[in-house]
Design an enzyme around this catalytic site. Sequence first.
Site, short mmCIF file in Angstrom:
data_model
loop_
_atom_site.label_atom_id
_atom_site.label_comp_id
_atom_site.label_asym_id
_atom_site.label_seq_id
_atom_site.Cartn_x
_atom_site.Cartn_y
_atom_site.Cartn_z
N CYS A 19 0.04 -3.17 5.75
CA CYS A 19 -0.34 -2.07 6.66
C CYS A 19 -1.62 -2.42 7.42
CB CYS A 19 -0.52 -0.75 5.92
SG CYS A 19 0.94 -0.18 5.09
N ASP B 85 -13.15 5.27 4.72
CA ASP B 85 -11.87 5.23 4.03
C ASP B 85 -12.13 4.53 2.69
OD1 ASP B 85 -9.49 4.42 2.94
OD2 ASP B 85 -8.66 3.61 4.80
C1 LIG Z 1 -3.65 2.79 0.53
C2 LIG Z 1 -4.62 2.87 1.61
C3 LIG Z 1 -4.58 3.91 2.54
C4 LIG Z 1 -3.50 4.95 2.56
O1 LIG Z 1 -3.44 5.67 1.38
P1 LIG Z 1 -2.23 6.69 1.09
O2 LIG Z 1 -2.36 6.97 -0.35
O3 LIG Z 1 -0.97 5.94 1.44
O4 LIG Z 1 -2.45 7.86 1.97
C5 LIG Z 1 -5.57 3.96 3.50
N1 LIG Z 1 -6.55 3.05 3.54
C6 LIG Z 1 -6.63 2.04 2.66
C7 LIG Z 1 -7.75 1.07 2.75
C8 LIG Z 1 -5.65 1.91 1.68
O5 LIG Z 1 -5.73 0.90 0.81
#
Ligand SMILES: *Cc1c(COP(=O)(O)O)cnc(C)c1O
Length: 404
Positions: free
Chosen positions: A362, A198
Site C-alpha cells: 500500500c 499516522d
Molecule cells: C496499516 C496502516 C494503515 C492503515 O491501517 P488500517 O488498519 O488498514 O486502517 C495506515 N498507515 C500505516 C503506516 C499502516 O501501516
Amino acid sequence: MLDIQKIRSDFPILSQKVNGKPLIYFDNGATSQKPQIVIDAEVKYYQEINANIHRGVHTLSQLATDAYEISRGKVQEHINAKFAHEVLFTSGTTHGINLVTNGFASILKTGDEVIVSSLEHHSNIVPWQMLCEKTGATLKVIPINENGELIIEAFDALLSERTKVVTVNHISNALGIINPIKYIIDKAHAVGAAVLIDGAQAVPHLKPDVQDLDCDFYAFSGHKMCGPTGTGILYGKEAWLNKLPPYQGGGEMIKEVTFEKTTYADLPHKFEAGTPNIAGGIVLGTAIDYLNNVGFDNIQQYENELLAHATKRLLEIEGLKIYGTGKNKASVISFNIDGIHPYDIGSIIDKLGIAVRTGHHCAQPIMNFFCIPGTIRASFSFYNTIEEIDQMVEAVKKAQTMLS
Ligand SMILES: *Cc1c(COP(=O)(O)O)cnc(C)c1O
C-alpha cells in the site's frame, strides 16, 4: 529480559502448523497476532455484559458503558492525552485519517497547501488528495533519499505560510524507517500548520506521548497492536476537535434534533455516531494492558536484536538488496533478490510455513522511487525468535536456488 517461550505460549495461533510446517509469522506489519487474554476478553464481553452503550438505564448498559469508558481512559493514559475526550474510538487508522480530512474540507481554500511524505501508506495519501480536489488546496510531497529517509531540507523548503496541514507516518510500513516527527511537528507549528501523525506502525513498537510530541492528531489501529480488527483510535487536540465539523451524522452524536436544527453532542460523542464496535473498543484496552505488561522497553530492545540479526543474515545472501537502510529503523525489513520477482519467493517460503508480505505494501510511490514492482517484507514482533529468522534465511536461499 523477556521469556520468549512464555510469551509465545500466550498466542495460540503460534503453535499452529501451516502447510504442514510450524507457522513462522513475519507479517506483523499487516496485522499482529492476538494473545489468549484478548480473545477471552472478546468472548467475555458477549457472554456477560453485551448491551448498547450510553443509552439504557438498565444494568447491562451501564456495565458496557463503564467498560467502554474505562478502555478510553486506558488509551488516554497510554498515549498521555490531556483529556479522555480527546481520544476518539474509530474503526482503524484509515477511519481516523478520513475523519480529519473530512473536517478540513470546511477549512481549506484554494491556495492553501497540504504536505504529505513519499513514505506514506495509501490511506495517508488518498484522503488528502480527495481533500485537495474538493477544496482547491495543493498537495506537496516530501521526497526521500536512497536510504529511504525523508529529505529534511526539502521539507524545510516546502514550508510556508500557505502550509495548513502536514502529515507523515511515525514509522514507515513499507521500509520500517522511523521519521523525525518531533522536528517535523515543531517546524510545521512554526508556520501555523496542523500536524497529523499516522502512528499505525509505531504503536506496536513504542508508546507515543502525544503531549510531548505536541502533534494535533495521532491515528492508529488496534489490530496491529494485539487488539481486534475494526478498532482504532484518533487522538485530536481538544481545540481542533471542537473546531472540526462532525464526520458522520446519526445517533449518539447529537444534543438535540429538530427538523429546523440539530445541535451536536460534546466531545468525544460528536465524532462517534452510531453504535460502535463496543466489544472491540473494550478489548483494545486489554491489548494495551498486555503490551504494557510485556513492557515497551523490553519490546524495543528485543526487536532491535531481531532486526540486527535478520539484517546481517539476509545480507549474506548473494544478490539480496535491502530497501530502507537508514539508521533509525523499526523491526521491518523490505528486500529483493536480483532477477527474482518478490511474489515467487513469497509463494515458495509460504509452502514452508513462513508468512511474509510481498507486493507494494500500500505504498506504491516508494516502489516507483526505487523502480521495483514490490518487495518481500519481513516484519518482526516481540514473539518472534532468532531461530525463526535463521529458518527464513535458509528458506529464502532455497527459493533462490529453485528460481535461478
Ligand atoms: C496499516 C496502516 C494503515 C492503515 O491501517 P488500517 O488498519 O488498514 O486502517 C495506515 N498507515 C500505516 C503506516 C499502516 O501501516
